[in-house]
Design an enzyme around this catalytic site. Sequence first.
Site, PDB file in Angstrom:
ATOM      1  N   CYS A   1       0.840  -1.202   0.000  1.00 53.38           N
ATOM      2  CA  CYS A   1       0.000   0.000   0.000  1.00 53.38           C
ATOM      3  C   CYS A   1       0.878   1.256   0.000  1.00 53.38           C
ATOM      4  O   CYS A   1       1.480   1.579  -1.020  1.00 53.38           O
ATOM      5  CB  CYS A   1      -0.958  -0.037   1.194  1.00 53.38           C
ATOM      6  SG  CYS A   1      -2.339   1.118   1.053  1.00 53.38           S
TER       7      CYS A   1
ATOM      8  N   HIS B   1      -3.435  -5.332   0.203  1.00 51.03           N
ATOM      9  CA  HIS B   1      -2.877  -5.849   1.455  1.00 51.03           C
ATOM     10  C   HIS B   1      -2.941  -7.376   1.452  1.00 51.03           C
ATOM     11  O   HIS B   1      -3.904  -7.971   1.939  1.00 51.03           O
ATOM     12  CB  HIS B   1      -3.666  -5.303   2.649  1.00 51.03           C
ATOM     13  CG  HIS B   1      -3.481  -3.850   2.906  1.00 51.03           C
ATOM     14  ND1 HIS B   1      -2.595  -3.360   3.835  1.00 51.03           N
ATOM     15  CD2 HIS B   1      -4.066  -2.763   2.333  1.00 51.03           C
ATOM     16  CE1 HIS B   1      -2.641  -2.037   3.844  1.00 51.03           C
ATOM     17  NE2 HIS B   1      -3.522  -1.652   2.943  1.00 51.03           N
TER      18      HIS B   1
ATOM     19  N   GLU C   1      -1.520  -9.435   3.273  1.00 55.83           N
ATOM     20  CA  GLU C   1      -1.424 -10.039   4.611  1.00 55.83           C
ATOM     21  C   GLU C   1      -2.782 -10.458   5.157  1.00 55.83           C
ATOM     22  O   GLU C   1      -2.861 -11.362   5.994  1.00 55.83           O
ATOM     23  CB  GLU C   1      -0.738  -9.080   5.588  1.00 55.83           C
ATOM     24  CG  GLU C   1      -1.529  -7.831   5.940  1.00 55.83           C
ATOM     25  CD  GLU C   1      -1.258  -6.647   5.025  1.00 55.83           C
ATOM     26  OE1 GLU C   1      -1.479  -5.501   5.433  1.00 55.83           O
ATOM     27  OE2 GLU C   1      -0.817  -6.900   3.892  1.00 55.83           O
TER      28      GLU C   1
END
Length: 601
Positions: A398, A525, A527
């Site tokens: 990001c 993102h 994750e």
Amino acid sequence: MKYVVVTGGVVSGLGKGVTASSIGVLLKACCMRVTTIKIDPYLNTDAGTMSPFEHGEVFVLDDGGEVDLDLGNYERFLDIKLTRDNNITTGKIYQFVLDKERKGDYLGKTVQVVPHITDAIQEWIERVALIPTDGKEGPADVCVIELGGTIGDIESMPFIEALSQFSYRVGPGNFCLVHVSLVPVLNVVGEQKTKPTQHSVRGLRGRGLSPNILACRSALPLDENVKEKLSQFCHVQKSNIVTLYDVPNIWHIPLLLRDQKAHIAILRALNLQGVTREPMLEEWTSMAKTCDTLRDPVRIAIVGKYTGLSDAYLSVAKALLHASVACRRKLVIDWVSSMDLEDSTAEEAHYVHKAAWNLLKGAAGVLIPGGFGDRGIQGKILAAKYARENNIPFLGICLGMQVAVIEFARNVMNLQDANSMEFDTNTKNPCVIFMPEGSKTHMGGTMRLGSRRTYFQLKDSKSAKLYGNVKYVDERHRHRYEVNPDLVMKLERSGLAFVGKDESGRRMEILELPSHPYYVGVQFHPEFKSRPRKPSALFLGLIAASCGQLDVLLKAQGRDNLLPTKMVTSNSPSVAMVYPNGHTKHLSNGPYYANGNGVHA
């Protein structure tokens, strides 16, 4: 529908979220379908506008919901996909009730906490519990509900009253209450003290709820006489008192619960005896033990501005852990404050500046996570430059991707004033611009949020190979600014490759530096979708590159997000002790400093 409610007492931060997730894992291992709900008593509508220092990271769901980080624990442990409605806040409930009042739905009645707020809470729970979260049709068998905060908090009282009514409403055999409490040890006395838990349970019972199970947090297992005392004063069977003592990593918690027969107590309270099997946790056990036995370290520097609170980057740390276990390496995270890398810090605190740079230079890989605001941006730019110029594996997420673009424009294209319009609205070379559909006046829920599709532009890119050479991927987003599409052609002519874009081709989603061993930036993102046994492809790439294993990983055929057996590294008897100055010293039994999440520093 069966309900398991997890409450907490004495102090916050005891691990109610991990306990609720572990209960879900245990029930799922008993062949039950499980969904979860998190109740946060704060007045915010969601977690989107809260500072990471205030409440940890903001976890983003597929539907764009900005929710409490505990929902990330639920998704990772149970491998499910939740919705924004799985996170209940006081703000949401009051907004729901007030909207009904404005429409006249209450037919002129005086709107009160009881019954209107408490009824709304119960109706919300029953409605959301029926939403499938595991990709199968039909509702789950059990809904695990975690009540945030601690017993005695003023803001949680309406929820406790609602849950008290709810337990009566669904009836015996359909409701099980697990109370997580603290059993401290006073250094002066040296014995485990039960009084805090007694008072906590007394407060809970005074509000109409009696725990079926006590989950006691302590450094060591509870003594038998302590269990007997808790059973006597808290009116809980001794067999229903379990100890959640300190473990090397949180993947051991479901195993602790199983070993202490917590599943039997839960199934008995829910009248599910005889309709389930013994919990099958062989894979989970293997994963937890593997994490404990890894010895060869891989050091990753996380460069951010919230490094003083690891929960601010919880999902990033978890994704790194998932990837490192898959690569058979012990993860060591070096938390580097981006402000400490800047020249201004060198003038004010030379030793802090030097220590930060030593950490960065001693790491095998560099990761710059997402964030907002201009504080520490120059330090992040310097970190990206260091990784690019020294062929250090790099992953920018990001804002980290945007920083990589700014750094490249300044130092490769010689656009010295290149910047993001987030930090300088008057820059002559805006590399990053404000999204046209965004809002500058309302902060909550106005970003590009949730699951969006990214199309690969080059089949031979590292990112495409890591994702298995698929045409597109769906990843979760949370941002207001993005790479300026008018500058893309110039950036690509200078050597930067945008290998992933959205369906319009105007939004840059993935960048790579083809001449670099591993230099990747993503606007999304990754994750948030990483799982213990399904590590994120890009995090796996970062860890593999940092271990010198990327080429083998990219060549592996039929990969299922795990490295081939021939790449498993040996567990040498020597352990590397990592020091802040970036040097390592091998000790025969040198321990790492663990935080209980399997992450070491």
